[in-house]
Scaffold this active site. Structure first.
Site, short mmCIF file in Angstrom:
data_model
loop_
_atom_site.label_atom_id
_atom_site.label_comp_id
_atom_site.label_asym_id
_atom_site.label_seq_id
_atom_site.Cartn_x
_atom_site.Cartn_y
_atom_site.Cartn_z
N ASP A 137 50.05 81.25 -31.35
CA ASP A 137 49.46 81.86 -30.16
C ASP A 137 48.31 80.99 -29.63
O ASP A 137 48.33 79.77 -29.80
CB ASP A 137 48.99 83.29 -30.50
CG ASP A 137 49.08 84.24 -29.33
OD1 ASP A 137 48.47 83.95 -28.30
OD2 ASP A 137 49.76 85.27 -29.44
N HIS A 198 44.33 86.19 -25.99
CA HIS A 198 45.67 86.65 -26.33
C HIS A 198 45.94 86.60 -27.84
O HIS A 198 46.42 87.57 -28.44
CB HIS A 198 46.66 85.76 -25.57
CG HIS A 198 48.07 86.22 -25.55
ND1 HIS A 198 48.98 85.86 -26.53
CD2 HIS A 198 48.76 86.97 -24.66
CE1 HIS A 198 50.17 86.38 -26.23
NE2 HIS A 198 50.06 87.05 -25.10
N SER A 529 54.26 90.73 -25.29
CA SER A 529 53.36 90.04 -26.21
C SER A 529 52.62 91.01 -27.12
O SER A 529 52.26 90.66 -28.24
CB SER A 529 52.30 89.25 -25.43
OG SER A 529 52.83 88.06 -24.94
#
Ligand SMILES: *[C@@H]1O[C@H](CO)[C@@H](O)[C@H](O)[C@H]1NC(C)=O
Ligand SMILES: *[C@@H]1O[C@H](CO)[C@@H](O)[C@H](O)[C@H]1NC(C)=O
Ligand SMILES: *[C@@H]1O[C@H](CO)[C@@H](O)[C@H](O)[C@H]1NC(C)=O
Ligand SMILES: *[C@@H]1O[C@H](CO)[C@@H](O)[C@H](O)[C@H]1NC(C)=O
Ligand SMILES: *[C@@H]1O[C@H](CO)[C@@H](O)[C@H](O)[C@H]1NC(C)=O
Ligand SMILES: *[C@@H]1O[C@H](CO)[C@@H](O)[C@H](O)[C@H]1NC(C)=O
Ligand SMILES: *[C@@H]1O[C@H](CO)[C@@H](O)[C@H](O)[C@H]1NC(C)=O
Ligand SMILES: *[C@@H]1O[C@H](CO)[C@@H](O)[C@H](O)[C@H]1NC(C)=O
Ligand SMILES: *[C@@H]1O[C@H](CO)[C@@H](O)[C@H](O)[C@H]1NC(C)=O
Length: 737
Positions: A137, A198, A529
């Site tokens: 990520d 994220h 996600s």
């Protein structure tokens, strides 16, 4: 790089207008991945081999720096700078399986775990702390409370990973970054540290510690926790301010598999709807080599729904995850001066103490001196509004304001729109009070504006309510069918992915909107996600009870125990939710599993038209594709059944399956089929399976016969021993899809 907010969507729209028309005459040199299969026995040999291949293709033009990276720890591949013509020649070379361009991709909790029936106090395996979750990520914010290591013992013994730049602790036991072409943007932190948010969010959703009183400015308040809070985290940062490059994602897989992670969580996806062959798809390649080492890869299904055929993750060895809603629903009320109240959506963290402000329509306040007319001002473009008219007022816009810092002193925004899906409130995050309404509400507000010389409005802080319809699959979640292997169902499963709260870097504003300076240790965002790490955690939870189970067995356990979802709420049925919503507790005791070995996948690939030459180098198993020519794709031992057939043409198809008993030693399972009888006849033979030991395998066939007269017909097969219900979705769909 991506946390799917409207702003990213808007900016990608803007960029698409900027594509250069000019044609370049010099052949363009791009980064290509050359994939060669299994990792070489001796790593240094790989690099020599790679160099010699590059020399052969580049000839006199050879320069050592053309070879950007050799992947050699877990598979054999390299990243190289080539022209298209050179890439074509490279593809002809001995030993080369595929050549594809490296592109830029995107990375695509609290209440969510309770909602799916996985409370804080579930039974936990003492082995949970041996499970290592690899997260590919944007990196991680190591100082977050979610990642402190109080009470953790030292890492499992065979762990080979390590930390670059940041110091490992007993929670984050690996942290590396990958940038094979060495180019960084000015906002990149050259370290596994996350400056985007994220990766911190996804890692804490999988395995973050319990953190009390987490919230986003009071919203989503509760105990934040990962699904497997005792598990360890290893971070592989492949995403930078410019996005996530194929070459860097592959490098992360190469390293993570070698380091010895147990499960991989990959909340990344292609930037558009593309249908790549397995060996042209780095996610499929990485996950294949992970599978060979017993590692299940959980991957987000992408965010291009609700249209059919928008999935981008097809490999049967991966767990492809759709995003579902939870029952926590955020809404934002506004009240007009005439008392009318409207319920809108947004994630409005601002409390204006119910104060009313004058309301003005943007189209009535163009910045004429700046050259803006009414038809542009109504879109609330930057500087398009006349400050003397809107300052201190709430403005009614027809489009999302592109820049909160150039709204001419407006104090808030009311936006009626039909353009954006409204099932994720966190789609609408803005550094001013904002409420998003329907177009119909917009008409009512316009007539109110017309009816009074002194229109006013109040925007309330976002309120948390309950969504009694949940769960359903979010509109943005990509849908099947599988465009690469039509007779294999995708997505596999659904997990919460809407308005999920989890850890956030303390330096990163909660939205990328210009002018947003709000910082918070937790943030609420949405996307497949966010669904992917929920499924990863469920897989890790199963693994903690059954450390020796294969990736396919874990996937089967998750799918056959999934909570059914409603086809009434999701017209795309299994193409929206796969087997249903994850149920981690049930998945620990599935009764039976559909297991798949590496050689089964190789046979499947033979059936897909790959031959001995290419498959020989990805597997150590004997490959003889000829022998199994008459086997069909749908004989791969998956816990789901999909069949693509023409409308009104009758058919008869046979599926072969084998189940392994992982429940009570002595058990008798009876087949139960749920099917719309007017259309299909489904027969299971034998219809009773008697087991006398754990690990015993029994085979059966499923024949499906009939005609379909609609796009999707859903059925299911349940093996029931009175204790476990082992449920598989069956989908027959028309080739019109
Ligand atoms: C925990 O395990 C015990 C014993 O195996 C069982 O009786 C109990 O129901 C389980 N509790 C939960 C919440 O799963
Ligand atoms: C992290 O380490 C690399 C290699 O040692 C170095 O180039 C980089 O500047 C370091 N990053 C930070 C933020 O210190
Ligand atoms: C604002 O309005 C809400 C709901 O209408 C109410 O619950 C709240 O108490 C009000 N707040 C103030 C500061 O008046
Ligand atoms: C009008 O637009 C111009 C040019 O974009 C800008 O400089 C000016 O600040 C704007 N005026 C107001 C009142 O917003
Ligand atoms: C408003 O301005 C835009 C761009 O300057 C122009 O294309 C458009 O025709 C104008 N509209 C009106 C109604 O004048
Ligand atoms: C409000 O008035 C404007 C112009 O005066 C007109 O174009 C518009 O249709 C009216 N809107 C409503 C909803 O009545
Ligand atoms: C195997 O497939 C490759 C690529 O499709 C092809 O070039 C090759 O001739 C095939 N080999 C055999 C033995 O069929
Ligand atoms: C493949 O063909 C062989 C020989 O004809 C037969 O025995 C076998 O059952 C077939 N397999 C399948 C899956 O149809
Ligand atoms: C389905 O229809 C397509 C196009 O009409 C045809 O090419 C194909 O052979 C048909 N398939 C079957 C199984 O009938």
């Amino acid at each position: 790089m991506f946390s799917l907010t409207s702003w990213h969507l808007l900016s990608s729209l803007v960029f698409s207008f900027l594509i250069l028309q000019a044609r370049c005459h010099d052949p363009k040199i791009e980064t290509y991945i050359v994939y060669m299969g299994n990792h070489p026995k001796e790593m240094h040999v790989a690099e020599l081999l790679h160099t010699s291949l590059v020399k052969k293709v580049l000839g006199r033009n050879f320069a050592p720096e053309a070879l950007l990276h050799s992947y050699k720890k877990s598979f054999n591949a390299f990243a190289v700078r080539l022209t298209q013509e050179q890439a074509e020649r490279m593809a002809e070379m001995d030993g080369v399986i595929s050549v594809f361009q490296s592109k830029t991709h995107k990375p695509q909790t609290t209440r969510s775990w309770d909602f799916i029936g996985f409370p804080q106090e579930v039974n936990r395996s003492s082995l949970e702390s041996d499970v290592i979750v690899g997260v590919i990520d944007t990196g991680i914010w190591p100082e977050s409370d979610s990642f402190n290591d109080h009470g953790f013992s030292s890492p499992p013994k065979n762990w080979k990973g390590s930390c670059q730049n940041i110091t490992c602790n007993n929670k984050i036991i690996g942290a590396k970054y990958f940038r094979v072409d060495g180019s960084f943007g000015k906002d990149d932190i050259i370290s596994p540290r996350d400056s985007e948010g994220h990766g911190t969010h996804t890692a804490s959703t999988v395995a973050g510690n319990w953190v009390n009183s987490a919230s986003l400015f009071g919203l989503g308040k509760g105990t934040a926790r990962g699904g497997v809070p005792s598990a360890r985290i290893a971070v592989y940062k492949s995403c930078w301010s410019s996005g996530c490059e194929t070459a860097d994602i592959l490098a992360a897989f190469d390293e993570a598999i070698f380091d010895g992670v147990d499960i991989l969580s990959v909340s990344l996806g292609f930037k558009s709807v593309v249908y790549h062959d397995f060996f042209q798809d780095m996610f499929a390649i990485g996950a294949f080599h992970a599978m060979k080492k017993g590692i299940l890869t959980s991957i987000s299904g992408n965010n291009f729904g609700p249209e059919l055929s928008t999935m981008t993750s097809f490999a049967p060895w991966s767990l492809s995850v759709a995003a579902s809603t939870i029952d926590r629903k955020y809404s934002t009320k506004i009240q007009l001066g005439n008392g009318r109240v409207f319920e809108g959506v947004s994630m409005n963290t601002f409390d204006l103490h119910n104060k009313t402000y004058p309301l003005i329509y943007s189209g009535d306040a163009p910045n004429i001196t700046g050259g803006f007319n009414s038809s542009r001002a109504r879109l609330c473009l930057g500087n398009s509004l006349d400050e003397s008219k809107v300052k201190g007022k709430i403005v009614l816009c027809d489009e999302f304001p592109s820049d909160a810092t150039r709204l001419s002193g407006a104090v808030g925004v009311v936006l009626p729109t039909a353009t954006y899906p409204k099932d994720a409130a966190s789609f609408f995050v803005f550094p001013l009070p904002l409420a998003v309404l329907t177009l119909n509400d917009g008409i009512t507000i316009h007539s109110y504006l017309n009816s009074t010389s002194n229109p006013t409005v109040a925007i309330y802080k976002t309120n948390e309510g309950k969504d009694s319809l949940a769960p359903y699959v979010a509109s943005f979640s990509s849908r099947g069918p599988n465009m690469i292997t039509p007779n294999i169902l995708k997505p596999d499963i659904a997990a919460p992915g809407v308005d999920i709260i989890a850890a956030w870097p303390s330096i990163t504003p909660i939205s990328p909107v210009k002018g947003d300076k709000r910082l918070s240790k937790f943030n609420i965002i949405f996307g497949t996600s966010m669904a992917c790490p929920h499924a990863t955690a469920a897989a890790a939870y199963v693994k903690s009870f059954h450390p020796t189970w294969s990736p396919a067995a874990i996937k089967s356990a998750l799918m056959t125990t999934a909570t059914p979802m409603s086809p009434a709420l999701n017209p795309e049925a299994e193409f929206a939710y796969g087997a249903g919503q994850i149920n981690p507790i049930k998945a620990v005791s599935p009764g039976l599993v559909y297991d798949i070995s590496e050689s089964d996948y190789v046979r499947f690939l033979c059936g897909q038209g790959y031959n001995r030459t290419s498959l020989g180098s990805i597997t150590d198993e004997e490959v003889n594709c000829k022998k199994i020519e008459n086997e069909t794709v749908w004989d791969l031992n998956l816990p789901s059944f999909a069949l693509k057939r023409n409308i009104s043409v009758s058919f008869f198809s046979v599926f072969h399956r084998t189940v392994t008993n992982v429940g009570a030693a002595k058990s008798v399972y009876k087949a139960k089929v749920i099917v719309p009888r007017s259309l299909l006849t489904i027969q299971v033979t034998p219809s009773v399976l008697s087991f006398s030991s754990v690990g015993e395998k029994k085979s059966f066939t499923v024949t499906i016969e009939g005609t379909i007269n609609m796009e999707i017909v859903s059925a299911s097969l349940i093996w029931d021993d009175g204790n476990s219900q082992v449920k598989s979705p069956i989908v027959v769909y028309s080739s019109a899809q």
